[in-house]
Design an enzyme around this catalytic site. Sequence first.
Site, PDB file in Angstrom:
ATOM      1  N   GLU A 185       1.794  -1.168   5.495  1.00 43.73           N
ATOM      2  CA  GLU A 185       1.894  -2.469   4.838  1.00 43.73           C
ATOM      3  C   GLU A 185       3.317  -3.010   4.880  1.00 43.73           C
ATOM      4  O   GLU A 185       4.285  -2.251   4.847  1.00 43.73           O
ATOM      5  CB  GLU A 185       1.444  -2.341   3.376  1.00 43.73           C
ATOM      6  CG  GLU A 185       0.008  -1.887   3.242  1.00 43.73           C
ATOM      7  CD  GLU A 185      -0.359  -1.448   1.828  1.00 43.73           C
ATOM      8  OE1 GLU A 185      -1.564  -1.408   1.521  1.00 43.73           O
ATOM      9  OE2 GLU A 185       0.555  -1.145   1.048  1.00 43.73           O
ATOM     10  N   GLU A 345      -9.374  -5.937   3.039  1.00 43.52           N
ATOM     11  CA  GLU A 345      -9.494  -4.477   3.069  1.00 43.52           C
ATOM     12  C   GLU A 345      -9.581  -3.944   1.655  1.00 43.52           C
ATOM     13  O   GLU A 345      -8.811  -4.349   0.794  1.00 43.52           O
ATOM     14  CB  GLU A 345      -8.285  -3.876   3.793  1.00 43.52           C
ATOM     15  CG  GLU A 345      -8.338  -2.380   3.969  1.00 43.52           C
ATOM     16  CD  GLU A 345      -7.158  -1.866   4.773  1.00 43.52           C
ATOM     17  OE1 GLU A 345      -6.279  -1.218   4.172  1.00 43.52           O
ATOM     18  OE2 GLU A 345      -7.117  -2.132   5.985  1.00 43.52           O
TER      19      GLU A 345
END
Length: 432
Positions: A185, A345
């Site tokens: 991320e 997600e």
Amino acid sequence: MGSPVFVTLPVDAVGPGGQVRRKRAMLQSFRALIAAGVEGVVMEVWWGPLEREQPRAYDWKGYLELVAMARQCSLKVRAVMAFHQCGSGPEDPHWPDSCFACGWIPLPLWVLEEIDKVSDLAYSDRFGRRSTEYISLGCDILPVLQGRSPLQVYTDFMRNFRDTFKPLLGVIITGIQVGMGPAGELRYPLFPSHKLTWAWRSSELGEFQCYDKYMLASLNACARAIGMLEWEHGGPIGASNLMQNPEHTEFFRSKDGYWSTPYGKFFLEWYSAMLLRHGEQICREAEAVFRGTKVSTSANVAGIHWHYGIKSHPSELTTGYYNTSTRDGQLLSAAKICEIKLEGENSVANLDDESFKQVLKMSKFYSDDLEKPSFSVNFVRMDKNMFEYRNWVHFTGFVWQMPIFFAKLDSGAEMQLSSSPDAKVGVAFAYC
């Protein structure tokens, strides 16, 4: 195409020896997924084992076999360039004997050796705790990895992937997600206190990760450029004590907290700008590498929700997301306005109807009013629990509720599938 569903493969889909693990079960699982209406799979391509021993020595054979299996089952593939460590903490198993055994995959050995020589290649908080989840973005363009910069190393990796999988790009491999930080991320490391359980971690404020010499050099230069030498020495004082109530801290408290002062705004703008520049640089490199291949490229942005009710949004700030009650840093609204495709997600693999309803709600929110719906889902992740009868019923029902799903047949023709998932429940296979 409406809102397609992709399923993330197990962390150890390709083992440390470069072979596809549990090959027969994997193939059965792929057949179950395509029968359920799933569009494709998400394949994490781990930097650690692929370039493990020495620079530019890559081993792709297991991933080539995995993509071939997906092609055999008419599944598309999204590949994640995983430049991060999987798993973290001092009590994790250590390379090489226990690698993959507990879902722990480190950075390449030769990179870890460089970090041992120069510890500032790793992020550091104010207590000197280092994180080897991802190389500090402070040294992105410096030749600190045997003559190459981290950006050059990432680019060489992506270029070799492109050259190796070139006939499959845009045909089977339709998407490339580029890792940009811990857990893949775009963010700074979040949890310095690795021994905390998840329940306790979700209450943690986090620590600013700006104390390696490369980050401090940037902060120093930025403060000097505006003539504020007293702001050049590090992160905020009084920011947190990990589990401390943010309202009891001088920096994060809602009323007269330092986060809203000129100093606080200066620091947070610098901290978040460093993260954004890191993301922009990697995106430019990825776009150049995959230009003309007809694959889409994307990046993963974390959802940091704890302490959201505090005006300063402390956990977002320590992560590098400058989003507070007085400063709009919201992702979804901006992405929708710009008509950027969004891949949702899940953070926890809940297989109940309520969890799936939340995803459907998000899909509807993002797709409404758009001429071409552009929301898709990466479900994390495929395991034997997913294929248990009750869970499989919930999952297949969810897939078939996603808007206007079409499945491509082997012949290349398209047909709209029935809205009933009942006929597919019996094709689930236990993945083990």
